[in-house]
Design a protein around this motif. Structure first.
Motif, PDB file in Angstrom:
ATOM      1  N   SER A  69       6.767  -1.321 -13.499  1.00  0.00           N
ATOM      2  CA  SER A  69       5.758  -0.336 -13.879  1.00  0.00           C
ATOM      3  C   SER A  69       4.405  -1.007 -14.100  1.00  0.00           C
ATOM      4  N   TRP A  70       4.414  -2.184 -14.686  1.00  0.00           N
ATOM      5  CA  TRP A  70       3.180  -2.926 -14.949  1.00  0.00           C
ATOM      6  C   TRP A  70       2.513  -3.336 -13.642  1.00  0.00           C
ATOM      7  N   MET A  71       3.271  -3.884 -12.716  1.00  0.00           N
ATOM      8  CA  MET A  71       2.692  -4.278 -11.438  1.00  0.00           C
ATOM      9  C   MET A  71       2.132  -3.074 -10.688  1.00  0.00           C
ATOM     10  N   THR A  72       2.838  -1.952 -10.772  1.00  0.00           N
ATOM     11  CA  THR A  72       2.371  -0.739 -10.103  1.00  0.00           C
ATOM     12  C   THR A  72       1.054  -0.260 -10.714  1.00  0.00           C
ATOM     13  N   ALA A  73       0.937  -0.333 -12.037  1.00  0.00           N
ATOM     14  CA  ALA A  73      -0.297   0.084 -12.708  1.00  0.00           C
ATOM     15  C   ALA A  73      -1.465  -0.822 -12.317  1.00  0.00           C
ATOM     16  N   LEU A  74      -1.244  -2.143 -12.280  1.00  0.00           N
ATOM     17  CA  LEU A  74      -2.303  -3.058 -11.863  1.00  0.00           C
ATOM     18  C   LEU A  74      -2.726  -2.785 -10.422  1.00  0.00           C
ATOM     19  N   HIS A  75      -1.764  -2.582  -9.563  1.00  0.00           N
ATOM     20  CA  HIS A  75      -2.035  -2.296  -8.155  1.00  0.00           C
ATOM     21  C   HIS A  75      -2.861  -1.024  -8.003  1.00  0.00           C
ATOM     22  N   GLN A  76      -2.578  -0.060  -8.848  1.00  0.00           N
ATOM     23  CA  GLN A  76      -3.236   1.246  -8.758  1.00  0.00           C
ATOM     24  C   GLN A  76      -4.635   1.241  -9.352  1.00  0.00           C
TER      25      GLN A  76
ATOM     26  N   GLN B 279       6.647   8.930 -13.596  1.00  0.00           N
ATOM     27  CA  GLN B 279       5.264   9.374 -13.436  1.00  0.00           C
ATOM     28  C   GLN B 279       4.349   8.788 -14.514  1.00  0.00           C
ATOM     29  N   ARG B 280       4.846   8.689 -15.736  1.00  0.00           N
ATOM     30  CA  ARG B 280       4.049   8.083 -16.817  1.00  0.00           C
ATOM     31  C   ARG B 280       4.384   6.601 -16.859  1.00  0.00           C
ATOM     32  N   LEU B 281       3.693   5.855 -16.019  1.00  0.00           N
ATOM     33  CA  LEU B 281       4.043   4.464 -15.743  1.00  0.00           C
ATOM     34  C   LEU B 281       4.163   3.607 -17.000  1.00  0.00           C
ATOM     35  N   LEU B 282       3.077   3.522 -17.744  1.00  0.00           N
ATOM     36  CA  LEU B 282       3.043   2.601 -18.869  1.00  0.00           C
ATOM     37  C   LEU B 282       3.844   3.109 -20.055  1.00  0.00           C
ATOM     38  N   PHE B 283       3.819   4.415 -20.290  1.00  0.00           N
ATOM     39  CA  PHE B 283       4.597   4.973 -21.397  1.00  0.00           C
ATOM     40  C   PHE B 283       6.077   4.661 -21.197  1.00  0.00           C
ATOM     41  N   THR B 284       6.590   4.893 -19.997  1.00  0.00           N
ATOM     42  CA  THR B 284       7.985   4.585 -19.701  1.00  0.00           C
ATOM     43  C   THR B 284       8.253   3.101 -19.826  1.00  0.00           C
ATOM     44  N   GLY B 285       7.338   2.295 -19.265  1.00  0.00           N
ATOM     45  CA  GLY B 285       7.531   0.858 -19.311  1.00  0.00           C
ATOM     46  C   GLY B 285       7.544   0.302 -20.723  1.00  0.00           C
ATOM     47  N   ILE B 286       6.627   0.756 -21.561  1.00  0.00           N
ATOM     48  CA  ILE B 286       6.557   0.241 -22.937  1.00  0.00           C
ATOM     49  C   ILE B 286       7.767   0.674 -23.751  1.00  0.00           C
TER      50      ILE B 286
ATOM     51  N   ARG C 294      -0.915   7.914 -15.440  1.00  0.00           N
ATOM     52  CA  ARG C 294       0.118   8.454 -14.552  1.00  0.00           C
ATOM     53  C   ARG C 294       0.061   7.791 -13.183  1.00  0.00           C
ATOM     54  N   ARG C 295       1.188   7.811 -12.538  1.00  0.00           N
ATOM     55  CA  ARG C 295       1.284   7.298 -11.179  1.00  0.00           C
ATOM     56  C   ARG C 295       0.407   8.123 -10.248  1.00  0.00           C
ATOM     57  N   ASN C 296      -0.376   7.451  -9.436  1.00  0.00           N
ATOM     58  CA  ASN C 296      -1.235   8.124  -8.465  1.00  0.00           C
ATOM     59  C   ASN C 296      -0.608   7.971  -7.089  1.00  0.00           C
ATOM     60  N   THR C 297       0.069   9.002  -6.638  1.00  0.00           N
ATOM     61  CA  THR C 297       0.786   8.911  -5.361  1.00  0.00           C
ATOM     62  C   THR C 297      -0.149   8.887  -4.169  1.00  0.00           C
ATOM     63  N   LYS C 298      -1.426   9.180  -4.379  1.00  0.00           N
ATOM     64  CA  LYS C 298      -2.387   9.147  -3.277  1.00  0.00           C
ATOM     65  C   LYS C 298      -3.068   7.801  -3.141  1.00  0.00           C
TER      66      LYS C 298
ATOM     67  N   SER D 187       0.836  -1.192   0.000  1.00  0.00           N
ATOM     68  CA  SER D 187       0.000   0.000   0.000  1.00  0.00           C
ATOM     69  C   SER D 187       0.867   1.237   0.000  1.00  0.00           C
ATOM     70  N   GLY D 188       0.265   2.353  -0.393  1.00  0.00           N
ATOM     71  CA  GLY D 188       0.953   3.631  -0.323  1.00  0.00           C
ATOM     72  C   GLY D 188       1.760   3.952  -1.570  1.00  0.00           C
ATOM     73  N   GLU D 189       2.383   5.115  -1.564  1.00  0.00           N
ATOM     74  CA  GLU D 189       3.112   5.586  -2.735  1.00  0.00           C
ATOM     75  C   GLU D 189       4.433   4.857  -2.941  1.00  0.00           C
ATOM     76  N   GLN D 190       4.863   4.042  -1.963  1.00  0.00           N
ATOM     77  CA  GLN D 190       6.089   3.269  -2.116  1.00  0.00           C
ATOM     78  C   GLN D 190       5.821   1.890  -2.721  1.00  0.00           C
ATOM     79  N   ALA D 191       4.643   1.698  -3.296  1.00  0.00           N
ATOM     80  CA  ALA D 191       4.316   0.394  -3.874  1.00  0.00           C
ATOM     81  C   ALA D 191       5.318  -0.015  -4.943  1.00  0.00           C
ATOM     82  N   GLY D 192       5.716   0.935  -5.807  1.00  0.00           N
ATOM     83  CA  GLY D 192       6.669   0.617  -6.859  1.00  0.00           C
ATOM     84  C   GLY D 192       7.979   0.096  -6.302  1.00  0.00           C
ATOM     85  N   ARG D 193       8.458   0.692  -5.221  1.00  0.00           N
ATOM     86  CA  ARG D 193       9.692   0.223  -4.605  1.00  0.00           C
ATOM     87  C   ARG D 193       9.518  -1.185  -4.047  1.00  0.00           C
TER      88      ARG D 193
END
Length: 431
Positions: A334-341, A288-295, A407-411, A141-147
């Motif tokens: 980035s993909w896992m973070t997007a699914l989580h979000q 910040q642009r999760l999928l664009f960067t990942g792709i 985009r990444r949703n830090t909230k 949970s939280g904005e540190q999910a990507g880490r």
């Protein structure tokens, strides 16, 4: 609450809950054993008098039930407690690998026996994977999910790299039967760790309308998000041609131009090392642009096939493999973070099942067509075709607006806290 519990919570990062630690440790143990067991299974077939075709049949016996049961496994994991599904699947894998080990150690196993036991392992994996991914995504949970996802993937990739090296050495030293036995023990240990997961904070699942209804609901969740199904289709193609290049063309190029199996093994090791470095990078970088960067980071996956088509020298091939491994791991986190979000917690396993299904569905077909494609067009042209397909499907996915704009949703916070005790302190740097 005891002082030792306070001390334990103070030592770990905010995003590393007790459940997260158990999941990461269990995944490390499982990957360490499984990657060695893949090598052991192949040599077990060969030592029993089989040929390369028999090795392929045993490998296919694992893949087929994985494709058949993945979607059902996802629906089951969203209907039942996920940790119980994971433990049951680990138990099945432990028993099947243990039986495989006994057959190898006590006599000459028959091909049908090895195929049957491997198919049982693939069935366990089909139920385990959606449950495991759903459990992990709902744990962080939280904005540190990507880490958190990056550290988890780094542990998995490091275990895969070490497991393959250790498994190969153990096969040479003590034989494949003992490596299979060690894998069975690893599944038992991982299942024991997963049985300790605290799920008291997770709401009970409401009764659904049935398994088919759950599958349709999961499909609607996927189909309603163009970024999601677009990337699933992209990796259906990319994984298929990568599998053909690695499993069929790579060893042939290595034999004819690179000096044999040794240099090819080193090149694969560089890919694994790249994934570890990529995961390490993502513990610090939060695009910040999760999928664009990942792709964008998927394009280098075409490099190994192109390098084999030339073919380049071993150092250049190793460099291409390392870059491909590092950049694809940027996508993975980035993909896992997007699914989580973006995906509701109660549907994570069903969506993960469609993701896994897309990833493996075309792999058997691509492996089967690799030989005819080489005969029809030549090996170099087939490898350039693999590289070109990866580039084309990746470019097409970039045409999807949601891929470019998500985009990444830090909230964002998951619907449930990671541990009941963790509700007493800020999670993931929030609050």
């Amino acid at each position: 609450m005891t002082r030792s519990a306070d001390s334990s919570r103070a030592r770990r990062p905010a995003w590393a809950s007790r459940n997260y630690g158990l999941l990461t440790a269990a995944a490390f143990v499982t990957n360490l054993g499984s990657n060695g067991a893949v090598i052991a299974a192949a040599f077990a077939v060969l030592e029993a008098g089989g040929d390369s075709g028999d090795v392929g049949l045993v490998a296919a016996a694992r893949t087929l039930p994985l494709v058949v049961f993945l979607l059902i496994g996802g629906a089951v994991a969203d209907r039942l407690p996920r940790h119980r599904v994971m433990v049951a699947a680990n138990t099945l894998n432990c028993v099947s690998q243990g039986a495989f080990a006994v057959l190898v150690l006590t006599g000459e196993p028959r091909l049908w026996q090895m195929m049957l036991l491997t198919a049982l392992g693939g069935t366990g994996h089909a139920f385990f994977s959606p449950a495991a991914e759903g459990m992990l995504l709902s744990t962080v949970s939280g904005e540190q999910a990507g880490r958190a996802f990056a550290v988890f993937r780094m542990a998995m990739q490091g275990a895969a790299l070490g497991g393959a090296a250790l498994g190969g050495a153990m096969v040479a030293a003590v034989g494949p039967g003992w490596v299979l036995a060690a894998d069975a023990v690893a599944f038992a240990a991982a299942g024991s760790l997963r049985a300790l997961l605290d799920v008291s904070h997770i709401p009970a699942r409401a009764p659904g309308a049935g398994l088919l209804a759950d599958l349709r609901d999961g499909w609607r969740e996927v189909a309603g998000r163009p970024w999601l199904w677009g990337i699933v289709v992209q990796f259906s193609v990319a994984n298929a041609v990568l599998g053909a290049a690695d499993a069929v063309y790579g060893p042939l190029v290595a034999r004819d131009h690179l000096g044999g199996a040794g240099p090819w093994g080193v090149a694969l090791g560089f890919f694994g090392a790249g994934t570890v470095v990529g995961a390490l990078l993502m513990t610090r970088w939060k695009p910040q642009r999760l999928l664009f960067t990942g792709i964008l980071c998927v394009f280098p996956l075409a490099l190994p096939s192109a390098a084999l088509a030339v073919p380049v020298s071993v150092p250049v091939l190793c460099t291409a493999m390392f870059v491909a491994g590092a950049t694809v791991e940027v996508f993975g986190v980035s993909w896992m973070t997007a699914l989580h979000q973006e995906i509701p917690e109660e549907k994570l396993s069903r969506v993960s099942a469609y993701d896994w299904f897309g990833s493996v569905a075309l792999m058997p077909l691509a492996a089967a067509l690799a030989g005819p494609a080489e005969s029809a067009f030549g090996r170099d042209a087939a490898l350039w075709g693999c590289a070109g397909l990866i580039a084309v499907v990746t470019a097409l996915v970039l045409c999807v607006p949601d891929v470019r704009n998500l985009r990444r949703n830090t909230k964002h916070i998951t619907q449930a806290p990671t541990d009941p005790a963790d509700t007493e302190r800020p999670v993931g740097g929030l609050g």
